[in-house]
Design a protein around this motif. Structure first.
Motif, short mmCIF file in Angstrom:
data_model
loop_
_atom_site.label_atom_id
_atom_site.label_comp_id
_atom_site.label_asym_id
_atom_site.label_seq_id
_atom_site.Cartn_x
_atom_site.Cartn_y
_atom_site.Cartn_z
N ARG A 262 0.83 -1.19 0.00
CA ARG A 262 0.00 0.00 0.00
C ARG A 262 0.87 1.25 0.00
N ALA A 263 0.31 2.34 -0.50
CA ALA A 263 1.03 3.61 -0.48
C ALA A 263 1.09 4.16 0.95
N LYS A 264 2.11 4.95 1.24
CA LYS A 264 2.26 5.53 2.56
C LYS A 264 1.34 6.73 2.73
N GLU A 272 -7.66 5.23 -2.48
CA GLU A 272 -7.76 3.82 -2.78
C GLU A 272 -6.40 3.10 -2.75
N GLN A 273 -5.32 3.88 -2.76
CA GLN A 273 -4.00 3.26 -2.73
C GLN A 273 -3.45 3.05 -1.33
#
Length: 274
Positions: A262-264, A272-273
């Motif tokens: 997942r993105a930070k 959504e990321q």
């Protein structure tokens, strides 16, 4: 220390000025195949040439020669621009030189340099040093130099075939001859370093037994149907460095599908990321 002389390395004579050919000659000065490239490449290779000092001297002598070639070509550009119009209003119909200007010569030679050469290519793009290859590895540099001289000789031959001016043809045949010598001298330097069997793989200082030997001499095919890759000298027989035997096979993916997670938070990603 560098020395200069008032005389050209080889005579430069233009029997019939041709501004359009002046533009073409700019490629031999400031193009990626040109003399600025090789002069600076050999100079900076020399600055990083550790070990036997004769290779540094070889590079510096050739760099100095290439500066002389820039001088010759710059003179040829200026002589080919002789008589070019200083006003776009000059009649082109009765003036073939003016007609050449209107037909697409590099106006930078007129507007920015007063009918003189510039450190640009045939489109007027300045040479920016991005094609200077000086790795600090003498064998890698010598191989790069063979390529530089080969592309330079290709360009010089094309220029020779573009002109019917006897003086320009004579100058270009000299430059073509020097490209012949320089290709051979770099190959001779590679031979003096031990030839293919001792030079390759570059750098030869890295222990080959530590690399993934399953892939050292295999030619991989990337055909979608998994068929055998194209065959040639590169796919069978002893390798050029003498350290293995060529084989070939279709590639098979050995890694997994990448998952970066997942993105930070606060990274600018979409919700959504996260």
């Amino acid at each position: 220390m560098f020395y200069t002389d008032s005389k050209l390395q080889f005579p430069v004579r233009v029997d019939k000025p041709n501004p359009l050919f002046a533009r073409a000659l700019q490629q031999a000065i400031g193009g990626v195949e040109g003399e600025i490239r090789v002069a600076m490449q050999y100079f900076f290779q020399a600055m990083g040439a550790r070990g036997n000092p004769k290779f540094r001297d070889l590079l510096l002598n050739t760099a100095a020669e290439e500066l002389g070639h820039i001088e010759m070509l710059a003179t040829a550009v200026a002589l080919n621009l002789e008589g070019a119009p200083l006003s776009m209003q000059e009649e082109a119909a009765d003036n073939p030189v003016a007609g050449s200007v209107l037909s697409g010569i590099n106006l930078k030679n007129l507007l920015s340099a007063g009918l003189s050469a510039m450190p640009v290519d045939s489109d007027g793009v300045p040479f920016n040093m991005s094609h200077i290859y000086a790795s600090g590895n003498i064998a890698a540099d010598m191989n790069s130099n063979v390529t530089a001289e080969a592309t330079g000789r290709v360009l010089a031959v094309r220029l020779y075939n573009m002109t019917d001016d006897p003086g320009m043809k004579e100058m270009l045949q000299f430059l073509i001859a020097r490209d012949t010598m320089h290709q051979n001298q770099w190959l001779a330097a590679i031979e003096e370093l031990g030839g293919n069997e001792n030079v390759f793989p570059i750098p030869n200082s890295h222990p080959q037994e530590e690399e993934n030997l399953d892939f050292s001499y295999v030619f991989l095919g990337f055909q979608h149907d998994g068929s055998e890759p194209v065959q040639g000298r590169w796919s069978s027989g002893q390798s050029i460095d003498g350290n293995g035997s060529f084989t070939s096979r279709p590639i098979e993916p050995l890694g997994e599908v990448p998952n970066l997670g997942r993105a930070k938070p606060k990274s600018g990603a979409q919700a959504e990321q996260l």
